[in-house]
Write a protein that holds these residues in place. Structure first.
Motif, PDB file in Angstrom:
ATOM      1  N   THR A 195       0.869  -1.166   0.000  1.00  0.00           N
ATOM      2  CA  THR A 195       0.000   0.000   0.000  1.00  0.00           C
ATOM      3  C   THR A 195       0.911   1.223   0.000  1.00  0.00           C
ATOM      4  O   THR A 195       1.854   1.287   0.787  1.00  0.00           O
ATOM      5  CB  THR A 195      -0.900   0.023   1.250  1.00  0.00           C
ATOM      6  N   GLN A 196       0.635   2.192  -0.881  1.00  0.00           N
ATOM      7  CA  GLN A 196       1.526   3.334  -1.012  1.00  0.00           C
ATOM      8  C   GLN A 196       0.766   4.632  -0.793  1.00  0.00           C
ATOM      9  O   GLN A 196      -0.256   4.882  -1.434  1.00  0.00           O
ATOM     10  CB  GLN A 196       2.180   3.334  -2.401  1.00  0.00           C
ATOM     11  N   PHE A 197       1.280   5.447   0.128  1.00  0.00           N
ATOM     12  CA  PHE A 197       0.689   6.750   0.416  1.00  0.00           C
ATOM     13  C   PHE A 197       1.723   7.844   0.184  1.00  0.00           C
ATOM     14  O   PHE A 197       2.878   7.720   0.612  1.00  0.00           O
ATOM     15  CB  PHE A 197       0.206   6.833   1.865  1.00  0.00           C
ATOM     16  N   ALA A 198       1.287   8.909  -0.471  1.00  0.00           N
ATOM     17  CA  ALA A 198       2.108  10.111  -0.638  1.00  0.00           C
ATOM     18  C   ALA A 198       1.625  11.142   0.370  1.00  0.00           C
ATOM     19  O   ALA A 198       0.445  11.495   0.388  1.00  0.00           O
ATOM     20  CB  ALA A 198       1.974  10.645  -2.063  1.00  0.00           C
ATOM     21  N   LEU A 199       2.538  11.616   1.214  1.00  0.00           N
ATOM     22  CA  LEU A 199       2.165  12.598   2.227  1.00  0.00           C
ATOM     23  C   LEU A 199       2.178  13.993   1.618  1.00  0.00           C
ATOM     24  O   LEU A 199       3.164  14.415   1.025  1.00  0.00           O
ATOM     25  CB  LEU A 199       3.134  12.534   3.403  1.00  0.00           C
ATOM     26  N   SER A 200       1.050  14.692   1.782  1.00  0.00           N
ATOM     27  CA  SER A 200       0.925  16.040   1.203  1.00  0.00           C
ATOM     28  C   SER A 200      -0.051  16.855   2.044  1.00  0.00           C
ATOM     29  O   SER A 200      -1.040  16.309   2.551  1.00  0.00           O
ATOM     30  CB  SER A 200       0.398  15.949  -0.240  1.00  0.00           C
ATOM     31  N   PRO A 201       0.189  18.170   2.205  1.00  0.00           N
ATOM     32  CA  PRO A 201      -0.779  19.010   2.928  1.00  0.00           C
ATOM     33  C   PRO A 201      -2.172  18.979   2.301  1.00  0.00           C
ATOM     34  O   PRO A 201      -3.172  19.230   2.963  1.00  0.00           O
ATOM     35  CB  PRO A 201      -0.168  20.416   2.829  1.00  0.00           C
ATOM     36  N   ARG A 202      -2.237  18.638   1.009  1.00  0.00           N
ATOM     37  CA  ARG A 202      -3.518  18.574   0.302  1.00  0.00           C
ATOM     38  C   ARG A 202      -3.972  17.136   0.063  1.00  0.00           C
ATOM     39  O   ARG A 202      -4.802  16.877  -0.811  1.00  0.00           O
ATOM     40  CB  ARG A 202      -3.412  19.331  -1.031  1.00  0.00           C
ATOM     41  N   GLY A 203      -3.434  16.216   0.851  1.00  0.00           N
ATOM     42  CA  GLY A 203      -3.811  14.819   0.694  1.00  0.00           C
ATOM     43  C   GLY A 203      -5.297  14.582   0.909  1.00  0.00           C
ATOM     44  O   GLY A 203      -5.946  15.273   1.704  1.00  0.00           O
ATOM     45  N   THR A 205      -6.793  11.887   2.205  1.00  0.00           N
ATOM     46  CA  THR A 205      -7.152  11.101   3.382  1.00  0.00           C
ATOM     47  C   THR A 205      -6.384  11.569   4.600  1.00  0.00           C
ATOM     48  O   THR A 205      -5.158  11.741   4.543  1.00  0.00           O
ATOM     49  CB  THR A 205      -6.846   9.601   3.145  1.00  0.00           C
ATOM     50  N   ASP A 206      -7.076  11.785   5.699  1.00  0.00           N
ATOM     51  CA  ASP A 206      -6.413  12.073   6.973  1.00  0.00           C
ATOM     52  C   ASP A 206      -5.629  10.815   7.374  1.00  0.00           C
ATOM     53  O   ASP A 206      -6.147   9.697   7.261  1.00  0.00           O
ATOM     54  CB  ASP A 206      -7.474  12.393   8.031  1.00  0.00           C
ATOM     55  N   ILE A 207      -4.387  10.981   7.826  1.00  0.00           N
ATOM     56  CA  ILE A 207      -3.581   9.796   8.158  1.00  0.00           C
ATOM     57  C   ILE A 207      -4.252   8.928   9.210  1.00  0.00           C
ATOM     58  O   ILE A 207      -4.026   7.720   9.258  1.00  0.00           O
ATOM     59  CB  ILE A 207      -2.156  10.177   8.626  1.00  0.00           C
ATOM     60  N   ARG A 208      -5.117   9.502  10.033  1.00  0.00           N
ATOM     61  CA  ARG A 208      -5.816   8.719  11.050  1.00  0.00           C
ATOM     62  C   ARG A 208      -6.843   7.777  10.437  1.00  0.00           C
ATOM     63  O   ARG A 208      -7.209   6.767  11.042  1.00  0.00           O
ATOM     64  CB  ARG A 208      -6.476   9.647  12.074  1.00  0.00           C
ATOM     65  N   ASP A 209      -7.291   8.116   9.225  1.00  0.00           N
ATOM     66  CA  ASP A 209      -8.311   7.296   8.559  1.00  0.00           C
ATOM     67  C   ASP A 209      -7.728   6.388   7.479  1.00  0.00           C
ATOM     68  O   ASP A 209      -8.465   5.607   6.871  1.00  0.00           O
ATOM     69  CB  ASP A 209      -9.368   8.207   7.922  1.00  0.00           C
ATOM     70  N   ARG A 234      -0.708   9.573  -9.063  1.00  0.00           N
ATOM     71  CA  ARG A 234      -0.660   8.119  -9.179  1.00  0.00           C
ATOM     72  C   ARG A 234      -0.987   7.424  -7.869  1.00  0.00           C
ATOM     73  O   ARG A 234      -1.653   6.388  -7.849  1.00  0.00           O
ATOM     74  CB  ARG A 234       0.729   7.707  -9.650  1.00  0.00           C
ATOM     75  N   LEU A 235      -0.498   7.964  -6.745  1.00  0.00           N
ATOM     76  CA  LEU A 235      -0.606   7.286  -5.456  1.00  0.00           C
ATOM     77  C   LEU A 235      -1.794   7.793  -4.647  1.00  0.00           C
ATOM     78  O   LEU A 235      -2.330   8.870  -4.906  1.00  0.00           O
ATOM     79  CB  LEU A 235       0.673   7.508  -4.643  1.00  0.00           C
ATOM     80  N   GLN A 236      -2.200   7.013  -3.657  1.00  0.00           N
ATOM     81  CA  GLN A 236      -3.109   7.525  -2.650  1.00  0.00           C
ATOM     82  C   GLN A 236      -2.383   8.645  -1.897  1.00  0.00           C
ATOM     83  O   GLN A 236      -1.181   8.554  -1.650  1.00  0.00           O
ATOM     84  CB  GLN A 236      -3.491   6.428  -1.660  1.00  0.00           C
ATOM     85  N   THR A 237      -3.106   9.687  -1.533  1.00  0.00           N
ATOM     86  CA  THR A 237      -2.489  10.795  -0.820  1.00  0.00           C
ATOM     87  C   THR A 237      -3.055  10.901   0.586  1.00  0.00           C
ATOM     88  O   THR A 237      -4.228  10.630   0.827  1.00  0.00           O
ATOM     89  CB  THR A 237      -2.699  12.124  -1.563  1.00  0.00           C
ATOM     90  N   ALA A 238      -2.201  11.296   1.517  1.00  0.00           N
ATOM     91  CA  ALA A 238      -2.593  11.420   2.921  1.00  0.00           C
ATOM     92  C   ALA A 238      -2.108  12.747   3.467  1.00  0.00           C
ATOM     93  O   ALA A 238      -1.096  13.291   3.011  1.00  0.00           O
ATOM     94  CB  ALA A 238      -2.027  10.266   3.736  1.00  0.00           C
TER      95      ALA A 238
END
Length: 272
Positions: A195-203, A205-209, A234-238
């Motif tokens: 599972t791949q998440f890209a961390l971004s201020p505009r992600g 999904t909240d990382i808690r969810d 490309r990736l899910q963003t958080a």
């Protein structure tokens, strides 16, 4: 332990330690410098890297003796006065403890990923060229149990002296590998079930969810520009939720929060 007194800063035996700051910029032909007692302790305890030699102030020798006694008898421990130490290093070396390590052959990203556990947590660094940030991320990775750090070639070298020091030796402990292309890396991690998440201020999904199934890769980008848009698409963003009117953190601080949150999620995925 083989202790050798050095009184001449130009002694050929300590040439690898000369003009540290300048040579940090041009490289050391497969060598790196470890600085300070805590870092030397990690270097000798983990045994991931070979130690070539140690340079220590005469008044610090007794304090590091239990550490350097782990080394093979063939590794020289050079003992110097404060004046000689500073002239060798090229600046005031207040920590008074240096070691030369050898990089050896580092694994490729695919090779390293193949060795990771089922519930692996991996930090992926893209374009992070600040030594303090890279060192801090490695420290956070060690603190929250990340299994590896993968860095693109535009990111800072984890074995740069300052990065090692800021990491408190974690750069010598947490396995890492380099990759050339983020898209290619994402493809490889996809095939291995990450599972791949890209961390971004505009992600989105909240990382808690955020939810993951299997091993997890967290992508971190440089401050300001962030991760490349193509990667974000490309990736899910958080994102890390923040107070109204404020939308971002230093990447080192953000990595600590995100790694803490995702470490638990990766563990739960492994137990499922």
């Amino acid at each position: 332990m083989q202790t050798i007194r050095i009184d001449d800063p130009q002694d050929e035996r300590v040439s690898a330690f000369l003009d540290i700051r300048e040579r940090d910029l041009v490289g050391r032909q497969g060598r790196f410098v470890a600085e300070g007692k805590v870092v030397l302790d990690v270097l000798t305890a983990t045994r991931r890297f070979e130690v070539e030699s140690v340079l220590v102030l005469e008044n610090r020798l007794a304090g590091v003796r239990p550490i350097v006694e782990r080394l093979p008898q063939s590794v020289p421990v050079y003992v110097v006065s404060a004046e000689v130490m500073d002239r060798i290093a090229g600046f005031h070396m207040h920590r008074g403890i240096l070691a030369i390590g050898r990089r050896g052959e580092l694994p490729g990203a695919a090779e390293l990923v193949a060795t990771l556990p089922r519930a692996a947590l991996v930090a992926v660094l893209v374009g992070i060229s600040n030594h303090d940030n890279v060192g801090s991320i490695f420290r956070n990775a060690a603190a929250f149990g990340a299994d590896a750090v993968l860095l693109d070639r535009t990111s800072c070298d984890p074995l740069y002296r300052k990065a090692i020091r800021v990491s408190v030796g974690a750069a010598l402990k947490v396995p890492f590998a380099l990759f050339d292309d983020a898209a290619g890396l994402a493809d490889m991690l996809d095939t291995r079930g990450f599972t791949q998440f890209a961390l971004s201020p505009r992600g989105k999904t909240d990382i808690r969810d955020a939810r993951c199934d299997g091993p997890l890769a967290l992508y971190l980008g440089t401050e300001g520009e962030g991760l490349p848009q193509a990667l974000l698409e490309r990736l899910q963003t958080a994102r890390i939720a923040m107070a109204p009117g404020f939308d971002s953190l230093n990447v080192a601080a953000a990595s600590a929060i995100a790694l803490h949150a995702f470490a638990r999620k990766a563990q739960q995925a492994g137990e499922g």
